[in-house]
Design an enzyme around this catalytic site. Structure first.
Site, short mmCIF file in Angstrom:
data_model
loop_
_atom_site.label_atom_id
_atom_site.label_comp_id
_atom_site.label_asym_id
_atom_site.label_seq_id
_atom_site.Cartn_x
_atom_site.Cartn_y
_atom_site.Cartn_z
N PHE B 12 -38.83 23.97 -22.04
CA PHE B 12 -38.90 23.60 -20.59
C PHE B 12 -37.72 22.76 -19.65
CE2 PHE B 12 -42.99 25.48 -21.91
CZ PHE B 12 -43.29 26.19 -21.06
N CYS B 13 -37.91 23.37 -18.83
CA CYS B 13 -36.96 22.58 -17.80
C CYS B 13 -37.19 21.12 -18.00
CB CYS B 13 -36.62 22.87 -16.23
SG CYS B 13 -36.19 21.71 -15.20
N PRO B 14 -36.18 20.08 -18.04
CA PRO B 14 -34.86 19.99 -18.31
C PRO B 14 -34.80 20.44 -20.23
CG PRO B 14 -34.64 18.01 -18.08
CD PRO B 14 -36.80 19.00 -18.50
#
Lengths: 138, 75
Positions: B12-14
């Site tokens: 997932f981000c980042p």
């Protein structure tokens, strides 16, 4: 050139509010900013060794708590501590504990997670933060 | 074909951007690195990072269910 900086006052000790601390720190480092974090009150208590494993969700989002924890475990979302460790590895991220909170709760630096760099007073945090354009209160 | 491929799908981000930054640090100047990402922020964030860090964006390829972002290390 003056080094750009993101400062964050982390007051909250709930899991949902700590997640963005790690993510914002990572984004800031990626975009070339320094990060200056000041942990105070509940935010600091969440950085006591082992505390991250059993943090509550903010009261106003409590109805979603179980679902959020389940989704995060299922999708293996890194913890805010892991995100902070990655950010520290790739850039200049300093995490400081508020001296007043430390005194109030009788804490020592060795009681805190390894991502915490030291203990500072509010004056030192403000001095560092005022040189930057961005300061968040979380 | 990129010199190195990072499969960050599911991260997932980042995450994908941070994995790419780490890989670029370790790579030699001139090498290309491809990152595969299912995170919807990557294809916007990574080009911004590339510009900021002074590298070259070789391409952003949208595959079925994931994006491939290719970067050349310039310095």
């Amino acid at each position: 050139m003056v080094q750009e900086r993101l400062s964050m006052v982390v007051f909250s000790g709930t899991l949902d509010k700590l997640m963005p601390v790690g993510i914002l720190a990572s984004g800031a480092v990626a975009m070339g900013l320094e990060v200056n974090i000041f942990l105070t009150f509940w935010g600091l208590l969440a950085f006591r060794k082992g505390a991250a494993q059993s943090l509550p969700i903010s009261k106003e989002y409590e109805a979603m708590a179980e679902q959020m924890k389940q989704i995060m475990a299922e999708k293996k979302v890194p913890s805010f501590l892991d995100n902070l460790r990655t950010a520290k590895e790739l850039g200049n991220v300093k995490v400081y504990a508020c001296g007043m909170t430390m005194d109030l709760f009788g804490l020592k630096l060795e009681d805190l997670e390894d991502v915490v760099d030291g203990v500072v007073g509010v004056g030192e945090f403000i001095t560092t933060a005022k040189e930057g354009k961005m300061t968040l209160f979380i | 074909m990129a010199d190195k491929v990072i499969d960050a799908r599911g991260s997932f981000c980042p995450g994908p951007m941070m994995e790419l930054i780490r890989a670029v640090k370790e790579a030699k100047v001139g090498e290309t690195i491809a990152v595969l990402s299912t995170d919807s922020g990557s294809k916007r964030d990574i080009p911004l990072w590339v510009q900021k860090a002074g590298h070259e964006l070789v391409g952003v390829i949208e595959h079925k269910g994931y994006d491939e972002i290719v970067v050349r290390k310039l310095r």
